[in-house]
Scaffold this active site. Structure first.
Site, PDB file in Angstrom:
ATOM      1  NE  ARG A 165      -3.909  -9.020   4.735  1.00  0.00           N
ATOM      2  CZ  ARG A 165      -4.045  -7.777   5.225  1.00  0.00           C
ATOM      3  NH1 ARG A 165      -3.663  -7.483   6.454  1.00  0.00           N
ATOM      4  NH2 ARG A 165      -4.589  -6.828   4.478  1.00  0.00           N
TER       5      ARG A 165
ATOM      6  CG  ASP B  55      28.573 -12.605   6.943  1.00  0.00           C
ATOM      7  OD1 ASP B  55      27.570 -13.336   6.790  1.00  0.00           O
ATOM      8  OD2 ASP B  55      29.565 -12.940   7.600  1.00  0.00           O
TER       9      ASP B  55
ATOM     10  CB  CYS C  37      34.421 -24.453   3.945  1.00  0.00           C
ATOM     11  SG  CYS C  37      34.057 -22.704   3.719  1.00  0.00           S
TER      12      CYS C  37
ATOM     13  CD  GLU D 183      -2.857  -1.062   2.462  1.00  0.00           C
ATOM     14  OE1 GLU D 183      -4.068  -1.252   2.324  1.00  0.00           O
ATOM     15  OE2 GLU D 183      -2.324  -0.879   3.569  1.00  0.00           O
TER      16      GLU D 183
ATOM     17  CE  LYS E 223      30.295 -19.322  11.818  1.00  0.00           C
ATOM     18  NZ  LYS E 223      31.070 -20.425  11.243  1.00  0.00           N
TER      19      LYS E 223
ATOM     20  CD  GLN F 171      38.515 -23.403  10.089  1.00  0.00           C
ATOM     21  OE1 GLN F 171      37.798 -23.143  11.054  1.00  0.00           O
ATOM     22  NE2 GLN F 171      39.819 -23.272  10.121  1.00  0.00           N
TER      23      GLN F 171
ATOM     24  NE  ARG G 280      28.380 -16.225   7.142  1.00  0.00           N
ATOM     25  CZ  ARG G 280      29.647 -16.565   7.402  1.00  0.00           C
ATOM     26  NH1 ARG G 280      29.999 -17.830   7.456  1.00  0.00           N
ATOM     27  NH2 ARG G 280      30.545 -15.632   7.606  1.00  0.00           N
TER      28      ARG G 280
HETATM   29 ZN    ZN Z   1      33.801 -22.457   1.611  1.00  0.00          ZN
END
Ligand code: ZN
Length: 402
Positions: free
Chosen positions: A142, A331, A271, A28, A359, A274, A333
């Site tokens: 909604r 970022d 990644c 609206e 984190k 780790q 996340r």
């Molecule tokens: Zn990665």
């Protein structure tokens, strides 16, 4: 033009003060004055009538409508956004009402709606205050002002009913964004967006449910695997649990999904390195949990965008500049779902394997107790720049292993 910090607006609302809530530009594109109905005063209603100039409604939940035996107005479904109007009401004559329209009498009617002992006989239908009924799940269902109003009441502990009035300009046209910001400033009112309220709900309410579990032997040891699902975002997450030494302080790894690294052994990031080191550490320690968060590809921008960002990095941009060049956040996340999963297992005091202070901050903010523990990151000629940019730009505390 900047929206008010939501916490500040919630404080005002909790206090019973009016705030301005605007909906999406694509919807609206209006701003409404909203305040809790249980804090109604003739002055606040008069402010809506004289400065807001829109229709003065009372947003309620369905159980209030049922308690007061209010019925939906017959609809021909032509309302673009399907606002759920119910029987308009006035407080009954025994409460001192005459015509029902004065600010004093509409305020009386609004307050009576929030009286849990009030029954249908306390109201006259039709009257001058217009109930609009919110969807059960509020903004999750909604994204309208009605739902925002009732959600605001629930968040701040008011009875789930709020006065709501659109803001119109003096010339009779609707007030749009810039005008609304000036209006808020002129009257000293907080101004927030529906999106801010929705984001707050998504972040603070637990929509994560446990769905299944089984044993999972891996090359790093035997774990129990649990799957959780966020019923709002529909994202599934994994928890790998090791509890052979339950008396030890648990080790926790909150790992962001990375299919190129974790599955395809990409050397562009650390990644997989780790992930494997965390699993080994948890296995050796005998008490811990690895939380694998899906929906975190490319720091939350999604797989397609992550690969597009890789292409930009091949042209010389760093990992953060590449996200920005795509018009996406550096970022995107959030780790809230991991918190709900930790709480599910009653893991409240632990060592957290991470080099990312976001984190740690999320778990601390949620009342959990954690110390950082680190694993080294293997440096290769492919990931060296990526790791150094994470250290220098995002201030991740990475221990490089040459
Ligand atoms: Zn990665």
């Amino acid at each position: 033009m900047k929206f008010t910090d939501l916490q500040e607006a919630l404080k005002a609302f909790k206090n019973g003060d009016p705030i301005i809530v605007v909906d999406a530009l694509s919807r609206e594109n209006e701003g409404d004055i909203i305040f809790p109905a249980d804090s109604s005063t003739p002055e606040k209603i008069n402010f809506c009538a004289s400065k807001g100039r829109g229709l003065i409604c009372i947003a309620i939940d369905l159980s209030t409508a049922e308690r007061l035996d209010l019925k939906p107005l017959r609809s021909n479904q032509q309302d673009l956004f399907h606002t759920a109007f119910f029987d308009p009401i006035d407080a009954a004559v025994k409460h001192g009402t005459t015509t029902g329209i004065s600010a004093h009498e509409r305020s009386l009617t609004a307050k009576l709606v929030t009286d849990k002992n009030a029954t249908p006989t306390d109201f006259i239908k039709p009257g001058h205050l217009f109930p609009v009924v919110a969807k059960k799940q509020g903004l999750l269902e909604r994204e309208g002002h009605t739902e925002a109003s009732v959600d605001l009441c629930k968040i701040t502990g008011h009875y789930p009913a709020a006065i709501i009035c659109e803001i119109m300009q003096e010339d009779g046209t609707m007030m749009r964004r810039e005008g609304l910001f000036s209006f808020a400033k002129e009257h000293g009112l907080p101004i927030v967006s529906i999106q801010q309220i929705l984001d707050y709900r998504i972040l603070t309410e637990n929509h994560v449910v446990h769905s299944s579990s089984a044993q999972l032997p891996t090359q790093f040891g035997n774990f129990t695997v649990h799957v959780f699902k966020n019923n709002f975002t529909q994202t599934e997450h994994i928890a790998l649990i090791k509890d052979s030494n339950p008396n030890k302080k648990p080790i926790v790894r909150i790992h962001s999904e990375c299919i190129t690294g974790d599955v395809l052994s990409s050397l562009r990031c650390d990644c997989r390195d780790q992930l494997e080191k965390s699993m080994k550490l948890i296995q050796e320690h005998g008490n811990g949990i690895l939380i694998y968060l899906k929906g975190h590809e490319g720091r939350g921008i999604g797989l397609s965008n992550k690969i597009a960002a890789y292409a930009l990095q091949e042209e010389g941009l760093n990992t953060f500049e590449a996200n920005e060049k795509l018009g996406l956040p550096r970022d995107n996340r959030n780790y809230q779902d991991a918190v709900w999963m930790l709480k599910y297992f009653n893991i409240e005091d632990f060592d957290l394997i991470t080099n990312n202070s976001d984190k740690l901050n999320t778990v601390l903010k949620n009342g959990l107790s954690a110390n950082i523990t680190q694993v080294n990151s293997q440096v290769t000629s492919y990931n060296e720049r990526y790791l150094k940019d994470k250290i220098n730009i995002a201030k991740h505390k990475i221990i490089l292993e040459q």
